[in-house]
Scaffold this motif. Structure first.
Motif, PDB file in Angstrom:
ATOM      1  N   THR A 200     -24.788 -52.267 -42.021  1.00 21.22           N
ATOM      2  CA  THR A 200     -25.928 -51.424 -41.688  1.00 21.22           C
ATOM      3  C   THR A 200     -27.060 -51.627 -42.679  1.00 21.22           C
ATOM      4  OG1 THR A 200     -24.494 -49.757 -40.678  1.00 21.22           O
ATOM      5  CG2 THR A 200     -26.687 -49.036 -41.365  1.00 21.22           C
ATOM      6  N   ALA A 201     -26.716 -51.676 -43.960  1.00 23.74           N
ATOM      7  CA  ALA A 201     -27.729 -51.910 -44.989  1.00 23.74           C
ATOM      8  C   ALA A 201     -28.380 -53.272 -44.805  1.00 23.74           C
ATOM      9  CB  ALA A 201     -27.103 -51.798 -46.378  1.00 23.74           C
ATOM     10  N   LEU A 202     -27.588 -54.271 -44.463  1.00 23.48           N
ATOM     11  CA  LEU A 202     -28.143 -55.604 -44.263  1.00 23.48           C
ATOM     12  C   LEU A 202     -29.082 -55.624 -43.067  1.00 23.48           C
ATOM     13  CD1 LEU A 202     -28.284 -58.585 -44.957  1.00 23.48           C
ATOM     14  CD2 LEU A 202     -26.298 -58.938 -43.496  1.00 23.48           C
ATOM     15  N   THR A 203     -28.686 -54.972 -41.969  1.00 24.75           N
ATOM     16  CA  THR A 203     -29.546 -54.898 -40.797  1.00 24.75           C
ATOM     17  C   THR A 203     -30.867 -54.232 -41.140  1.00 24.75           C
ATOM     18  OG1 THR A 203     -27.660 -54.801 -39.283  1.00 24.75           O
ATOM     19  CG2 THR A 203     -29.764 -53.970 -38.457  1.00 24.75           C
ATOM     20  N   ARG A 204     -30.812 -53.165 -41.905  1.00 28.10           N
ATOM     21  CA  ARG A 204     -32.028 -52.452 -42.302  1.00 28.10           C
ATOM     22  C   ARG A 204     -32.969 -53.374 -43.065  1.00 28.10           C
ATOM     23  NH1 ARG A 204     -29.864 -49.369 -45.724  1.00 28.10           N
ATOM     24  NH2 ARG A 204     -29.247 -47.734 -44.280  1.00 28.10           N
ATOM     25  N   GLU A 205     -32.437 -54.096 -44.047  1.00 33.08           N
ATOM     26  CA  GLU A 205     -33.298 -54.955 -44.845  1.00 33.08           C
ATOM     27  C   GLU A 205     -33.794 -56.152 -44.042  1.00 33.08           C
ATOM     28  OE1 GLU A 205     -35.563 -56.429 -47.877  1.00 33.08           O
ATOM     29  OE2 GLU A 205     -34.773 -54.443 -47.440  1.00 33.08           O
ATOM     30  N   ARG A 206     -32.962 -56.657 -43.115  1.00 36.15           N
ATOM     31  CA  ARG A 206     -33.396 -57.769 -42.269  1.00 36.15           C
ATOM     32  C   ARG A 206     -34.575 -57.338 -41.388  1.00 36.15           C
ATOM     33  NH1 ARG A 206     -28.612 -59.267 -39.368  1.00 36.15           N
ATOM     34  NH2 ARG A 206     -28.033 -60.631 -41.090  1.00 36.15           N
ATOM     35  N   CYS A 229     -33.636 -60.200 -35.149  1.00 36.93           N
ATOM     36  CA  CYS A 229     -32.612 -59.829 -36.136  1.00 36.93           C
ATOM     37  C   CYS A 229     -31.202 -59.893 -35.560  1.00 36.93           C
ATOM     38  CB  CYS A 229     -32.893 -58.426 -36.671  1.00 36.93           C
ATOM     39  SG  CYS A 229     -34.463 -58.282 -37.566  1.00 36.93           S
ATOM     40  N   ARG A 230     -31.098 -60.283 -34.288  1.00 36.41           N
ATOM     41  CA  ARG A 230     -29.810 -60.486 -33.618  1.00 36.41           C
ATOM     42  C   ARG A 230     -28.956 -59.219 -33.602  1.00 36.41           C
ATOM     43  NH1 ARG A 230     -28.136 -66.524 -35.923  1.00 36.41           N
ATOM     44  NH2 ARG A 230     -30.046 -67.572 -35.219  1.00 36.41           N
ATOM     45  N   VAL A 231     -29.598 -58.106 -33.296  1.00 36.66           N
ATOM     46  CA  VAL A 231     -28.888 -56.843 -33.132  1.00 36.66           C
ATOM     47  C   VAL A 231     -29.448 -56.147 -31.896  1.00 36.66           C
ATOM     48  CG1 VAL A 231     -28.405 -56.530 -35.589  1.00 36.66           C
ATOM     49  CG2 VAL A 231     -30.514 -55.600 -34.626  1.00 36.66           C
ATOM     50  N   SER A 232     -28.717 -55.168 -31.386  1.00 36.09           N
ATOM     51  CA  SER A 232     -29.231 -54.368 -30.281  1.00 36.09           C
ATOM     52  C   SER A 232     -30.265 -53.385 -30.809  1.00 36.09           C
ATOM     53  CB  SER A 232     -28.091 -53.601 -29.611  1.00 36.09           C
ATOM     54  OG  SER A 232     -27.571 -52.613 -30.499  1.00 36.09           O
ATOM     55  N   ARG A 233     -31.097 -52.881 -29.922  1.00 36.09           N
ATOM     56  CA  ARG A 233     -32.087 -51.896 -30.349  1.00 36.09           C
ATOM     57  C   ARG A 233     -31.406 -50.631 -30.878  1.00 36.09           C
ATOM     58  NH1 ARG A 233     -36.774 -51.767 -25.777  1.00 36.09           N
ATOM     59  NH2 ARG A 233     -35.124 -52.569 -24.444  1.00 36.09           N
ATOM     60  N   ARG A 234     -30.294 -50.266 -30.290  1.00 39.51           N
ATOM     61  CA  ARG A 234     -29.560 -49.090 -30.755  1.00 39.51           C
ATOM     62  C   ARG A 234     -29.074 -49.290 -32.178  1.00 39.51           C
ATOM     63  NH1 ARG A 234     -24.123 -46.510 -27.918  1.00 39.51           N
ATOM     64  NH2 ARG A 234     -23.862 -44.788 -29.397  1.00 39.51           N
ATOM     65  N   MET A 236     -30.355 -51.325 -34.382  1.00 39.51           N
ATOM     66  CA  MET A 236     -31.541 -51.369 -35.238  1.00 39.51           C
ATOM     67  C   MET A 236     -32.021 -49.955 -35.562  1.00 39.51           C
ATOM     68  SD  MET A 236     -35.241 -53.140 -34.453  1.00 39.51           S
ATOM     69  CE  MET A 236     -35.539 -52.036 -33.054  1.00 39.51           C
ATOM     70  N   TYR A 237     -32.111 -49.096 -34.544  1.00 31.79           N
ATOM     71  CA  TYR A 237     -32.569 -47.732 -34.777  1.00 31.79           C
ATOM     72  C   TYR A 237     -31.606 -46.971 -35.689  1.00 31.79           C
ATOM     73  CZ  TYR A 237     -35.924 -48.401 -30.956  1.00 31.79           C
ATOM     74  OH  TYR A 237     -36.941 -48.861 -30.178  1.00 31.79           O
ATOM     75  N   ARG A 238     -30.315 -47.211 -35.518  1.00 33.09           N
ATOM     76  CA  ARG A 238     -29.317 -46.540 -36.361  1.00 33.09           C
ATOM     77  C   ARG A 238     -29.451 -46.996 -37.815  1.00 33.09           C
ATOM     78  NH1 ARG A 238     -25.184 -47.464 -33.365  1.00 33.09           N
ATOM     79  NH2 ARG A 238     -24.416 -49.311 -34.445  1.00 33.09           N
ATOM     80  N   ALA A 239     -29.722 -48.287 -38.021  1.00 33.47           N
ATOM     81  CA  ALA A 239     -29.868 -48.805 -39.380  1.00 33.47           C
ATOM     82  C   ALA A 239     -31.107 -48.242 -40.057  1.00 33.47           C
ATOM     83  CB  ALA A 239     -29.927 -50.329 -39.355  1.00 33.47           C
ATOM     84  N   LEU A 240     -32.165 -47.973 -39.273  1.00 34.16           N
ATOM     85  CA  LEU A 240     -33.408 -47.467 -39.840  1.00 34.16           C
ATOM     86  C   LEU A 240     -33.420 -45.954 -40.020  1.00 34.16           C
ATOM     87  CD1 LEU A 240     -36.031 -49.559 -37.816  1.00 34.16           C
ATOM     88  CD2 LEU A 240     -35.339 -49.901 -40.196  1.00 34.16           C
ATOM     89  N   SER A 246     -39.758 -44.250 -38.446  1.00 29.15           N
ATOM     90  CA  SER A 246     -39.463 -45.020 -37.246  1.00 29.15           C
ATOM     91  C   SER A 246     -39.983 -46.439 -37.367  1.00 29.15           C
ATOM     92  CB  SER A 246     -40.096 -44.337 -36.031  1.00 29.15           C
ATOM     93  OG  SER A 246     -41.513 -44.427 -36.109  1.00 29.15           O
ATOM     94  N   LEU A 247     -39.507 -47.310 -36.476  1.00 26.39           N
ATOM     95  CA  LEU A 247     -40.002 -48.683 -36.465  1.00 26.39           C
ATOM     96  C   LEU A 247     -41.506 -48.704 -36.169  1.00 26.39           C
ATOM     97  CD1 LEU A 247     -39.415 -51.754 -36.489  1.00 26.39           C
ATOM     98  CD2 LEU A 247     -39.081 -51.585 -34.014  1.00 26.39           C
TER      99      LEU A 247
END
Length: 308
Positions: A200-206, A229-234, A236-240, A246-247
């Motif tokens: 999750t932390a990595l996704t956030r920083e990516r 970033c090769r993740v779903s929008r869900r 991504m939102y959870r990581a942020l 918000s994004l």
């Protein structure tokens, strides 16, 4: 704190340096290259129990032996981020050659050797073993994380966090758990262990990194960021979610910051040109975003710049 070999006589510079290295990191034997005058300095700071040390020095060899471990049993993880020059790290019969932007781990509980053949700069992050939920480092040391991959994302975060701590300690303290999570991610890659919280932390920083690099693209939106970033929008939102921003809010804030820099550097630019250069759909969108972020209109901001 700042330590520098220039604080003592030239004949004592390296012995002074060796003492500072041992005090800052762990007990090691330090040897200079015999045919060169030596100079080095270290800037250190501590966030809770995590220490950051930025060092620049001349050629040297560093070794931590079993005898030194017995004398100094500090059990820490050292994350070495290479900033300039090259370093050769050897531990547990594994070798990593670090170039600018890459990083590798060092486990203080086992012997290791570092060889700096030329002048170099590094950022070293020292974390107590008990701070890590992933306690085993077996196989993780001397594994290079390349600057062009996820290792570069983590290295950038650590470098920026170290800089932030020098200007805003409170903000750096808030971000420190993210740094630990990212380092857990790196340990997971090195040891093939799944660590969901760290990912999750990595996704956030990516996401943060991709948005910063592409913020002036008018087509930047949730779908393109998630895909890049090769993740779903869900996901991504959870990581942020922990950021409290918000994004859309992050993109708007970064675009407004870019607009402020443009308007300060180029007062002759018309607002429509500033809007296009920052990724806004037009002057009206720039006006709304600028007012929401700064509390003033672009015209008011430009007037302040001219007055100052």
């Amino acid at each position: 704190m700042r330590w520098s070999s220039t604080e003592v006589e030239a004949c004592d510079a390296f012995s002074y340096w060796a003492d500072v290295v041992c005090d800052t990191f762990v007990g090691v034997a330090v040897r200079p290259r015999p045919d060169a005058a030596f100079e080095g300095h270290i800037d250190t700071s501590v966030l809770h129990d995590v220490a950051f040390a930025s060092l620049t020095a001349g050629p040297q060899k560093v070794a931590r032996t079993r005898r030194l471990i017995a004398r100094d049993d500090r059990d820490v993880l050292l994350a070495n981020v290479q900033l300039r020059g090259r370093a050769r790290l050897e531990q547990d019969q594994q070798v990593a050659v670090l170039g600018p932007g890459s990083m590798a781990f060092v486990d203080s509980s086992r012997p290791y050797a570092l060889d700096f053949a030329d002048d170099f700069s590094q950022l070293v992050v020292k974390i107590p073993r008990e701070r890590l939920s992933h306690r085993s480092l077996s196989g993780a040391t001397a594994v290079e994380l390349d600057a062009s991959g996820p290792g570069g994302i983590i290295a950038d975060f650590l470098i920026n966090l170290d800089r932030l701590h020098r200007t805003d300690a409170r903000a750096a303290t808030v971000l420190l758990p993210h740094a630990v999570d990212l380092l857990e991610s790196a340990l997971a890659w090195a040891t093939d262990v799944e660590l969901p919280p760290a990912s999750t932390a990595l996704t956030r920083e990516r996401v943060h990194r991709f948005v910063r690099q592409n913020v002036t693209d008018p087509d930047l939106h949730a779908a393109t960021v998630a895909a890049a970033c090769r993740v779903s929008r869900r996901t991504m939102y959870r990581a942020l979610a922990d950021d409290g921003e918000s994004l859309t809010g992050m993109i708007r804030r970064l675009r407004v910051s870019h607009a402020q820099r443009l308007m300060s550097a180029h007062p002759e630019y018309v607002l429509s040109a500033v809007a296009r250069a920052c990724g806004f759909g037009g002057e009206a969108q720039l006006h709304r975003a600028f007012k929401a972020v700064t509390g003033m209109t672009p015209g008011m901001y430009r007037s302040r710049c001219r007055d100052s």
